[in-house]
Design a protein around this motif. Structure first.
Motif, PDB file in Angstrom:
ATOM      1  N   LYS A  56     -23.489 -68.215   1.268  1.00 39.89           N
ATOM      2  CA  LYS A  56     -24.367 -69.307   0.831  1.00 39.89           C
ATOM      3  C   LYS A  56     -23.567 -70.568   0.550  1.00 39.89           C
ATOM      4  CE  LYS A  56     -27.960 -66.385  -1.069  1.00 39.89           C
ATOM      5  NZ  LYS A  56     -28.724 -65.969  -2.242  1.00 39.89           N
ATOM      6  N   SER A  60     -24.176 -73.999   2.500  1.00 35.03           N
ATOM      7  CA  SER A  60     -24.483 -75.203   1.734  1.00 35.03           C
ATOM      8  C   SER A  60     -23.519 -76.333   2.096  1.00 35.03           C
ATOM      9  CB  SER A  60     -24.391 -74.897   0.233  1.00 35.03           C
ATOM     10  OG  SER A  60     -24.498 -76.072  -0.510  1.00 35.03           O
ATOM     11  N   LYS A  63     -24.467 -77.726   5.517  1.00 35.62           N
ATOM     12  CA  LYS A  63     -25.679 -78.548   5.446  1.00 35.62           C
ATOM     13  C   LYS A  63     -25.409 -79.898   4.789  1.00 35.62           C
ATOM     14  CE  LYS A  63     -29.099 -74.883   5.608  1.00 35.62           C
ATOM     15  NZ  LYS A  63     -30.145 -74.147   4.919  1.00 35.62           N
ATOM     16  N   LYS A  64     -24.539 -79.905   3.790  1.00 31.87           N
ATOM     17  CA  LYS A  64     -24.198 -81.154   3.085  1.00 31.87           C
ATOM     18  C   LYS A  64     -23.101 -81.943   3.796  1.00 31.87           C
ATOM     19  CE  LYS A  64     -25.235 -79.386  -1.537  1.00 31.87           C
ATOM     20  NZ  LYS A  64     -24.626 -79.046  -2.837  1.00 31.87           N
TER      21      LYS A  64
END
Length: 188
Positions: A56, A60, A63-64
């Motif tokens: 995760k 994350s 995605k960022k």
């Protein structure tokens, strides 16, 4: 040496063999992997559902677009393989043959080397071709394509230093590829 293999298959075989070796030194991948260069490939794998077991935290960060924060994970194996394949772009067929021989594979590599730009300092064909090679740093001598300013010396000084030291300066020796002169075609 009777059997032939084309360049792309040879690069793929070498990359796979490197990753499969039990003593494969993954330090380079763990410490310096350029995830930002492969973000499109990573995202394709995520969209295709290939990286279902991605942490995760890494998901994350992707995605960022916190690409420098991505942690090493063997789930990225297809991306690491692509990285090794890409590292053999522009090398001569004889170098690929030598790498295959190191793994006990006797094959003649055939096919044309990808279009390659010539370094103005050492004259090896080690850079990307044309505009893609703008600002490339030659891994044979460490000359940065772009003239005297980024190199902090004239081309003539760099050429003299290359003859003397094997790089544009003594300090640059730690950054050059020790196999560079074996990998690339030398021009005139």
């Amino acid at each position: 040496m009777n059997k032939e293999i084309n360049r792309s298959k040879a690069k793929e075989l070498i990359a796979e063999t490197i990753l499969n070796e039990s003593n494969c030194n993954l330090t380079e991948l763990k410490n310096n992997f350029p995830y930002y260069d492969y973000i499109d490939e990573i995202n394709k794998h995520i969209i295709n559902g290939d990286f279902k077991e991605l942490t995760k935290q890494n998901l994350s960060r992707i995605k960022k677009e916190e690409l420098f924060e991505i942690e090493f994970d063997l789930i990225f194996r297809p991306i690491y393989k692509l990285y090794f394949i890409d590292s053999f772009n522009h090398v001569i067929n004889e170098y690929l043959q030598m790498k295959l021989q190191e793994f006990g594979i006797e094959m003649q590599v055939i096919g044309e080397v990808e279009p390659t730009g010539q370094c103005p300092c050492c004259l090896y064909y080690s850079n990307e071709y044309g505009e893609d090679g703008a600002w490339d740093i030659c891994m044979v001598c460490f000359w940065e394509d772009g003239g005297d300013a980024p190199n902090h010396m004239t081309l003539q000084e760099a050429q003299q230093n290359f003859k003397r030291y094997g790089a544009i300066s003594k300090a640059a020796l730690e950054f050059i590829d020790v196999e560079g002169k074996l990998k690339y075609k030398k021009g005139r």
